[in-house]
Enzyme design. Structure first.
Site, PDB file in Angstrom:
ATOM      1  N   ASN A 112      -5.489 -10.330  -3.424  1.00  0.00           N
ATOM      2  CA  ASN A 112      -5.085  -9.694  -1.816  1.00  0.00           C
ATOM      3  C   ASN A 112      -4.357  -8.206  -2.164  1.00  0.00           C
ATOM      4  OD1 ASN A 112      -3.215 -10.765  -3.728  1.00  0.00           O
ATOM      5  ND2 ASN A 112      -2.345 -11.354  -1.927  1.00  0.00           N
TER       6      ASN A 112
ATOM      7  N   GLY B 240       1.080   2.778  -2.553  1.00  0.00           N
ATOM      8  CA  GLY B 240       0.590   4.418  -3.497  1.00  0.00           C
ATOM      9  C   GLY B 240       1.607   3.527  -5.042  1.00  0.00           C
TER      10      GLY B 240
ATOM     11  N   ALA C 116      -0.381   1.965  -7.187  1.00  0.00           N
ATOM     12  CA  ALA C 116      -0.729   1.626  -8.825  1.00  0.00           C
ATOM     13  C   ALA C 116      -0.671   3.471  -8.977  1.00  0.00           C
ATOM     14  CB  ALA C 116      -2.460   1.735  -7.691  1.00  0.00           C
TER      15      ALA C 116
ATOM     16  N   ASP D  64       0.155  -1.824   0.069  1.00  0.00           N
ATOM     17  CA  ASP D  64       0.073  -0.113   0.225  1.00  0.00           C
ATOM     18  C   ASP D  64       0.447   1.290  -0.367  1.00  0.00           C
ATOM     19  OD1 ASP D  64      -1.658  -1.866   0.201  1.00  0.00           O
ATOM     20  OD2 ASP D  64      -2.267  -1.416   2.640  1.00  0.00           O
TER      21      ASP D  64
ATOM     22  N   ASP E  50       3.259  14.586   1.426  1.00  0.00           N
ATOM     23  CA  ASP E  50       1.941  16.121   1.863  1.00  0.00           C
ATOM     24  C   ASP E  50       1.461  15.254   3.444  1.00  0.00           C
ATOM     25  OD1 ASP E  50       0.657  13.624   0.663  1.00  0.00           O
ATOM     26  OD2 ASP E  50      -1.661  14.505   0.832  1.00  0.00           O
TER      27      ASP E  50
ATOM     28  N   ARG F 240     -10.910  -1.724   8.496  1.00  0.00           N
ATOM     29  CA  ARG F 240     -10.067  -1.769  10.349  1.00  0.00           C
ATOM     30  C   ARG F 240      -8.945  -1.492  10.095  1.00  0.00           C
ATOM     31  NH1 ARG F 240      -8.428  -8.149  10.790  1.00  0.00           N
ATOM     32  NH2 ARG F 240      -6.639  -7.571   9.018  1.00  0.00           N
TER      33      ARG F 240
ATOM     34  N   HIS G 208      -5.042  -1.981  -5.098  1.00  0.00           N
ATOM     35  CA  HIS G 208      -4.230  -1.105  -6.066  1.00  0.00           C
ATOM     36  C   HIS G 208      -4.976  -0.122  -6.862  1.00  0.00           C
ATOM     37  CE1 HIS G 208      -1.107  -3.677  -7.101  1.00  0.00           C
ATOM     38  NE2 HIS G 208      -1.203  -3.689  -5.934  1.00  0.00           N
TER      39      HIS G 208
HETATM   40  P1  GDP Z   1      -0.568   0.100  -3.647  1.00  0.00           P
HETATM   41  O1  GDP Z   1      -1.125  -1.295  -3.443  1.00  0.00           O
HETATM   42  O2  GDP Z   1       0.622   0.268  -2.975  1.00  0.00           O
HETATM   43  O3  GDP Z   1      -0.894   0.948  -4.715  1.00  0.00           O
HETATM   44  O4  GDP Z   1      -1.716   1.067  -2.544  1.00  0.00           O
HETATM   45  P2  GDP Z   1      -3.167   1.688  -2.051  1.00  0.00           P
HETATM   46  O5  GDP Z   1      -3.692   2.228  -3.388  1.00  0.00           O
HETATM   47  O6  GDP Z   1      -3.460  -0.018  -2.214  1.00  0.00           O
HETATM   48  O7  GDP Z   1      -3.446   2.939  -1.192  1.00  0.00           O
HETATM   49  C1  GDP Z   1      -2.023   3.719  -1.076  1.00  0.00           C
HETATM   50  C2  GDP Z   1      -2.944   5.227  -0.789  1.00  0.00           C
HETATM   51  O8  GDP Z   1      -2.642   5.809  -0.563  1.00  0.00           O
HETATM   52  C3  GDP Z   1      -5.028   5.378  -1.689  1.00  0.00           C
HETATM   53  O9  GDP Z   1      -5.557   5.300  -0.856  1.00  0.00           O
HETATM   54  C4  GDP Z   1      -4.265   6.332  -2.713  1.00  0.00           C
HETATM   55  O10 GDP Z   1      -5.335   7.044  -3.167  1.00  0.00           O
HETATM   56  C5  GDP Z   1      -3.002   7.058  -1.394  1.00  0.00           C
HETATM   57  N1  GDP Z   1      -2.597   7.800  -1.481  1.00  0.00           N
HETATM   58  C6  GDP Z   1      -1.152   7.662  -2.685  1.00  0.00           C
HETATM   59  N2  GDP Z   1      -0.143   8.180  -3.065  1.00  0.00           N
HETATM   60  C7  GDP Z   1      -0.437   9.647  -1.801  1.00  0.00           C
HETATM   61  C8  GDP Z   1      -0.227  10.545  -1.277  1.00  0.00           C
HETATM   62  O11 GDP Z   1       1.189  11.550  -1.460  1.00  0.00           O
HETATM   63  N3  GDP Z   1      -0.719  11.314  -0.350  1.00  0.00           N
HETATM   64  C9  GDP Z   1      -1.996  11.146  -0.063  1.00  0.00           C
HETATM   65  N4  GDP Z   1      -2.685  11.564   1.083  1.00  0.00           N
HETATM   66  N5  GDP Z   1      -2.411   9.634  -0.314  1.00  0.00           N
HETATM   67  C10 GDP Z   1      -2.001   8.796  -1.759  1.00  0.00           C
HETATM   68  P1  IMO Z   2      -1.125  -4.029  -1.868  1.00  0.00           P
HETATM   69  O1  IMO Z   2      -0.475  -4.862  -3.154  1.00  0.00           O
HETATM   70  C1  IMO Z   2      -0.739  -5.259   2.001  1.00  0.00           C
HETATM   71  C2  IMO Z   2      -0.524  -9.022   3.771  1.00  0.00           C
HETATM   72  C3  IMO Z   2      -2.440  -9.203   4.478  1.00  0.00           C
HETATM   73  C4  IMO Z   2      -1.442 -10.332   4.846  1.00  0.00           C
HETATM   74  C5  IMO Z   2      -0.167 -10.662   4.439  1.00  0.00           C
HETATM   75  C6  IMO Z   2      -0.426 -11.780   3.758  1.00  0.00           C
HETATM   76  O2  IMO Z   2      -2.038  -4.084  -2.207  1.00  0.00           O
HETATM   77  O3  IMO Z   2      -0.073  -3.396  -1.654  1.00  0.00           O
HETATM   78  P2  IMO Z   2      -2.333 -13.412   2.051  1.00  0.00           P
HETATM   79  O4  IMO Z   2      -3.550 -12.421   1.846  1.00  0.00           O
HETATM   80  O5  IMO Z   2      -1.679 -12.446   0.905  1.00  0.00           O
HETATM   81  O6  IMO Z   2      -1.933 -14.293   2.217  1.00  0.00           O
HETATM   82  O7  IMO Z   2      -1.797 -11.838   3.492  1.00  0.00           O
HETATM   83  O8  IMO Z   2       0.686 -10.175   3.807  1.00  0.00           O
HETATM   84  N1  IMO Z   2      -0.738  -8.381   2.483  1.00  0.00           N
HETATM   85  C7  IMO Z   2      -0.638  -6.695   2.225  1.00  0.00           C
HETATM   86  N2  IMO Z   2      -0.477  -5.744   2.663  1.00  0.00           N
HETATM   87  N3  IMO Z   2      -0.371  -4.553   0.511  1.00  0.00           N
HETATM   88  C8  IMO Z   2      -0.875  -5.678   0.101  1.00  0.00           C
HETATM   89  O9  IMO Z   2      -0.902  -5.642  -1.438  1.00  0.00           O
HETATM   90  C9  IMO Z   2      -0.998  -7.196   0.556  1.00  0.00           C
HETATM   91  N4  IMO Z   2      -1.081  -8.513   0.223  1.00  0.00           N
HETATM   92  C10 IMO Z   2      -1.064  -8.673   1.426  1.00  0.00           C
HETATM   93  O10 IMO Z   2      -2.983  -8.198   5.281  1.00  0.00           O
HETATM   94  O11 IMO Z   2      -0.744  -9.600   6.263  1.00  0.00           O
HETATM   95 MG    MG Z   3      -2.901  -1.431  -2.257  1.00  0.00          MG
END
Ligand code: GDP
Ligand code: IMO
Ligand code: MG
Length: 475
Positions: A46, A23, A25, A21, A377, A347, A49
Site C-alpha cells: 500500500n 516525501g 522516501a 505521501d 517549493d 485520481r 515511496h
Molecule cells: P512517501 O510515501 O512519503 O515516500 O511520498 P511519495 O513518494 O508517495 O510522494 C511524495 C511525492 O512528492 C513524490 O512524487 C516526490 O517525488 C515528491 N516530492 C517529495 N519532496 C518534494 C519536494 O520538496 N518538492 C516537490 N515539488 N516534490 C517533492
Molecule cells: P505511503 O507510505 C497515502 C490510505 C488509503 C486509504 C487508507 C487505507 O506512500 O505514505 P489501505 O490500502 O492501507 O487499507 O488503505 O490509507 N493509504 C495511504 N495514503 N500514502 C500511503 O502510503 C497510504 N497507504 C494507505 O488511500 O485511505
Molecule cells: Mg507514498
C-alpha cells in the site's frame, strides 16, 4: 538515549506526520549514508515511496526500503509488515532492471504475515468504504488478529511457507476457496491465482531471514538502523482518523515491535510533513480546500475522466483558477501545480492547508524533535491566489469552541473548522536553492512560525523532488 554497551548501535525512526505521501522516501534516500540498515516495520505494498536521482531517474518503491541506491546498506522488512510475494517479485525485478542486485542486502522477517490471494479479493470487494489501496492490507491484518478459523490457520507467515511450502500452499488455497464462498467473490481462475502466488513466493524465498533476532544482533554489534515508516500518523489504526485509516500501527512506538528491535536502542524520531497537505481516501481533513465538495469530487472521480481527473484538470486556465475566491476551485489549481494525483490511478488527491493542530498531535505523540518539511517549493503558488498569503491552521473550532487537539470522534473531526492564520508569501522559484540563508525571508518566516508553534526544530526542507533539491539545515 540508552544503548546496551559502548559498541552497540542505535535506531532512529522516520515517520510521516500527516496523511501519507509526505516525501518520506526522498528523505530516507538522502540520509541513508548515515546508517547501516534501513528497515520497514509496518504496512506493505500500500506504500508508494518515490526516490528521484539523476542517475536512477524516478523510482517508486512499495515494499523494499528506500535505500536501494546505497549499495553498501542492508535493508530489512520487519515482522510488522504485510508481505505480498507476488508484488515483491515484480518490485525486485524492476530494481534488477536498474542494475541493482538485492541478494545478500534484503532480509525479510520470517514472522511477517503474508498477503494471501483472498486478501486481495476481499479488499477489492470491501475496501471501497475507506478508499483502500486494494492491496489486501486490511484483510491480511484481520486474519493476523483472527489467527485461526476452527482448525485452519488464517495468519500464514513467511516463515511458515519457508518451512513447509507444500503444506502452507494448501492452506492458502483453502483460504481462497473459503473466502470465495463466504464473501461471494468472483475468482475466474483460482488455479492461475495460486500458481502466481507460489511462483512469487519461490522467487522471494531466498530473502527470508530465519533468525528472529537478526536485527537485534546487528544493532548489538554496532549497526545503526533507520526505521522507514510507511503511511503516516493520521493513518494509524488506533491513533489516526479511525475508521479512515490503514490497518497497521504507523507510529514511532510500533517501529520496535514491527521492526524486531528492543526499544532501548531508540535514539530519536524524525518527522516528515509537507507544506501543502494531501490525502487519498475518505475521512476527515480539517484544512481541505473545498471540504465536502472536494472529498466527494476526489473520491468519485475515475482517473482521467470524463468529468474529473488529471487529464481534465490540466486543461484549465491555471491563472484564472488559482485566483478563484472559491476554495474548491483554488484547491484544484494547487493540486495541478503540486502534481497530487494517484501514481497509478491518476485520481486527484485531496488538497489542504498546513495544519499545525494535526501536526502537533503527531509531534507530541511521537516525541518528534526534528522536523522535515517537503514541497516548500510549492508555497510560492500561494502568491498567485486571491489572498496572496500562505494559510496555516493554528487551532480548530469545534461547535463554537476553540480547541487545540485532534478530536477522537470521527463525526466531531468532520465538524471541526480550522482557524487560519495567514503568512506573507513569496513568488520566487526556490527549487535551485541549496543554502538556507539564500531562501526568501517569507520562506524563513514560515519555517520559524512552524518551529514556534510546534516547539520542534525544522532540520531540512524539500525544494523539489530530486535528491539534491533538499536544504539540509541541521540534519
Ligand atoms: P512517501 O510515501 O512519503 O515516500 O511520498 P511519495 O513518494 O508517495 O510522494 C511524495 C511525492 O512528492 C513524490 O512524487 C516526490 O517525488 C515528491 N516530492 C517529495 N519532496 C518534494 C519536494 O520538496 N518538492 C516537490 N515539488 N516534490 C517533492
Ligand atoms: P505511503 O507510505 C497515502 C490510505 C488509503 C486509504 C487508507 C487505507 O506512500 O505514505 P489501505 O490500502 O492501507 O487499507 O488503505 O490509507 N493509504 C495511504 N495514503 N500514502 C500511503 O502510503 C497510504 N497507504 C494507505 O488511500 O485511505
Ligand atoms: Mg507514498
Amino acid at each position: 538515549m540508552t544503548t546496551q554497551n559502548s559498541n552497540s548501535g542505535y535506531a532512529d525512526v522516520l515517520l510521516g506526520l500527516q496523511y501519507g505521501d509526505e516525501g518520506k522516501a526522498r528523505v530516507v534516500d538522502f540520509i541513508a549514508p548515515e546508517y547501516d540498515i534501513i528497515a520497514r516495520f509496518n504496512g506493505g505494498a500500500n506504500a508508494g515511496h518515490t526516490i528521484e536521482t539523476k542517475e536512477g531517474g524516478k523510482v517508486a518503491l512499495n515494499q523494499v526500503p528506500s535505500a536501494i541506491f546505497h549499495e553498501d546498506k542492508l535493508m530489512y522488512i520487519g515482522s510488522g509488515c504485510a508481505l505480498n510475494p507476488v508484488k515483491l517479485k515484480i518490485e525486485i525485478e524492476k530494481i534488477k532492471n536498474l542494475g541493482l542486485n538485492l541478494e545478500g542486502r534484503l532480509h525479510i522477517s520470517c514472522q511477517a504475515s503474508v498477503v494471501q490471494p483472498h486478501h486481495m479479493y476481499i479488499d477489492a470487494a470491501m475496501g471501497g468504504a475507506i478508499g483502500s489501496t486494494k492491496n489486501g492490507i486490511g484483510p491480511c491484518y484481520a486474519d493476523k488478529a483472527n489467527r485461526m478459523h476452527r482448525d485452519k490457520l488464517l495468519n500464514v507467515r513467511t516463515g511458515d511457507l519457508n518451512d513447509d511450502a507444500e503444506h502452507f500452499y494448501r492452506i492458502v488455497e483453502t483460504n481462497l476457496e473459503d473466502a470465495a464462498q463466504a464473501f461471494d467473490l468472483q475468482i475466474p481462475n483460482p488455479n492461475e491465482v495460486m500458481a502466481e502466488f507460489m511462483e512469487g513466493f519461490e522467487y522471494i524465498k531466498k530473502y527470508i531471514q530465519p533468525d528472529t533476532l537478526f536485527l537485534q544482533r546487528k544493532v548489538e554489534d554496532g549497526a545503526k538502523v533507520l526505521f522507514e515508516g510507511a503511511q503516516a500518523v493520521m493513518l494509524d489504526v488506533t491513533k489516526g482518523g479511525v475508521p479512515y485509516v490503514t490497518s497497521s500501527n504507523t507510529i514511532a512506538a510500533s517501529a520496535y515491535s514491527g521492526g524486531d528491535l528492543s526499544l532501548n536502542f531508540h535514539r530519536k524520531t524524525i518527522g516528515v510533513a509537507k507544506a501543502i497537505m494531501s490525502r487519498v481516501g475518505h475521512g476527515p481533513f480539517a484544512t481541505e480546500f473545498g471540504r465536502e465538495e472536494s472529498e466527494k469530487y476526489c473520491m468519485t472521480s475515475e482517473g482521467d475522466g470524463p468529468k474529473y481527473g488529471k487529464a481534465v484538470e490540466e486543461k484549465y486556465d491555471l491563472d484564472e483558477l488559482i485566483k478563484s475566491e472559491n476554495e474548491f476551485e483554488m484547491g484544484k489549481a494547487l493540486r495541478i501545480l503540486s502534481g497530487e494525483y494517484g501514481t497509478v490511478s491518476t485520481r486527484p488527491r485531496r488538497i489542504g492547508a498546513f495544519d499545525i493542530v494535526q501536526l502537533n498531535y503527531a509531534v507530541k505523540m511521537n516525541d518528534v524533535k526534528e522536523l522535515i518539511i517537503n514541497k516548500c517549493d510549492l508555497l510560492k503558488e500561494y502568491s498567485r491566489t486571491a489572498r496572496e498569503k500562505i494559510p496555516l491552521a493554528v487551532s480548530y473550532n469545534l461547535d463554537d469552541e476553540e480547541i487545540d487537539y485532534v478530536p477522537g470522534s470521527v463525526s466531531a473531526y468532520y465538524r471541526v473548522k480550522p482557524v487560519l492564520e495567514y503568512l506573507e508569501s513569496f513568488s520566487e522559484d526556490i527549487s535551485g536553492i541549496r543554502n538556507y540563508e539564500e531562501l526568501p525571508q517569507p520562506m524563513k518566516n514560515f519555517k520559524e512560525e512552524v518551529e514556534k508553534l510546534t516547539s520542534c526544530k525544522v532540520v531540512g526542507v524539500g525544494v523539489g523532488p530530486e535528491r539534491e533539491q533538499f536544504i539540509n539545515i541541521s540534519l
